[in-house]
Scaffold this active site. Structure first.
Site, PDB file in Angstrom:
ATOM      1  CE1 TYR A 105      -9.198   0.828   1.497  1.00 57.87           C
ATOM      2  CE2 TYR A 105      -8.990   1.583  -0.766  1.00 57.87           C
ATOM      3  CZ  TYR A 105      -9.777   1.135   0.282  1.00 57.87           C
ATOM      4  OH  TYR A 105     -11.129   0.992   0.114  1.00 57.87           O
ATOM      5  CG  HIS A 146     -13.084  -0.185   3.333  1.00 55.49           C
ATOM      6  ND1 HIS A 146     -12.723   0.925   2.611  1.00 55.49           N
ATOM      7  CD2 HIS A 146     -12.846   0.122   4.634  1.00 55.49           C
ATOM      8  CE1 HIS A 146     -12.300   1.867   3.431  1.00 55.49           C
ATOM      9  NE2 HIS A 146     -12.360   1.401   4.672  1.00 55.49           N
TER      10      HIS A 146
END
Length: 280
Positions: A105, A146
């Site tokens: 991530y 994101h």
């Protein structure tokens, strides 16, 4: 304390402006400079613990680009197992991958404004991908992140780098108390695969059906088709639904918690999946 790279610094002299940049990992002495840069780059106030973590905790891949002894770029990522992915990202990998499969991530990626469009962001991202696709990282099957839906510069950058849009996340961010939509992007590595779509299932069913039909004698056609179709659809239904009771509580409230799905990314809470706004 003297900052020492985990892998040694790497001199990079082939950037677009012939900048002499080298890379090294962050250390506690960088905390103040990193805090200043992040406050300039990102519209969010990270907690002190976040800065302490990314400059001292070895679980984070925190790589800095250095020019004239100053940090001009930074990428921060964390490798985690599939079972620790937040629920809004739980469908990143195909169901065939077990819960201990790893993913990476990207928490943050930024470059100082004066040095943007010089290849520094690509250099940092390439270094991360190289790290994740070599040595003992073969179990890492995806890299995801994101980004604000309005951050077109970052979106174009990631799409150019072969990241694929995965999900639209309404009201995922909270910036200055205002809800902002987000997007998730994924790159599959080391043999990783996305979950199947409806089209994938239809194609697979058609292929399997065609293969089976070619083996059936004409007089057995109707019964064989019915049996194989029933068996195929049964295989798609999880066992817990196949053996459920006679409808008591059938699905009521299954989506009750979905209204809070965006809260995990709404603010910088100090967790590894905190607010990202990518400035490249």
């Amino acid at each position: 304390m003297k900052c020492i790279s985990k892998t040694g610094s790497a001199s990079i002299c082939d950037l677009r402006s012939n900048l002499s940049v080298h890379l090294r990992f962050l250390c506690p002495d960088d905390l103040g400079e990193v805090k200043r840069l992040c406050r300039d780059w990102f519209p969010v106030e990270y907690p002190e613990s976040w800065y302490e973590d990314i400059t001292s905790n070895s679980k984070f891949f925190s790589l800095a680009a250095i020019l004239d002894r100053k940090i001009v770029g930074l990428v921060v990522a964390e490798v985690k197992v599939k079972s620790r992915i937040h629920k809004e990202d739980a469908d990143i990998l195909a169901l065939s991958f077990p819960s201990h499969t790893q993913v990476a991530y990207i928490l943050s990626l930024g470059v100082v404004e004066s040095e943007r469009r010089q290849g520094i962001a690509s250099l940092l991202l390439d270094s991360l991908i190289s790290y994740l696709t070599s040595g003992d990282k073969a179990n890492v099957k995806a890299v995801y992140l994101h980004v604000l839906a309005s951050n077109t510069t970052a979106i174009k950058f990631y799409e150019h780098r072969n990241f694929k849009r995965h999900n639209y996340l309404p009201h995922y961010y909270s910036i200055k108390s205002q809800p902002k939509d987000g997007l998730s992007y994924v790159m599959y590595i080391n043999g990783g695969q996305p979950p199947w779509s409806l089209v994938d299932y239809i194609k697979h069913f058609g292929s399997q059906l065609s293969s089976q039909l070619s083996r059936i004698q004409p007089g057995q056609f109707s019964n064989a088709v019915a049996r194989r179709t029933r068996n195929w659809f049964t295989g798609l239904i999880p066992a817990r639904f196949q053996h459920s009771s006679n409808g008591n509580g059938n699905g009521n409230g299954n989506g009750a918690s979905s209204s809070g799905a965006s809260s995990s990314g709404a603010s910088a809470s100090g967790t590894s999946q905190s607010l990202q706004v990518h400035n490249l």
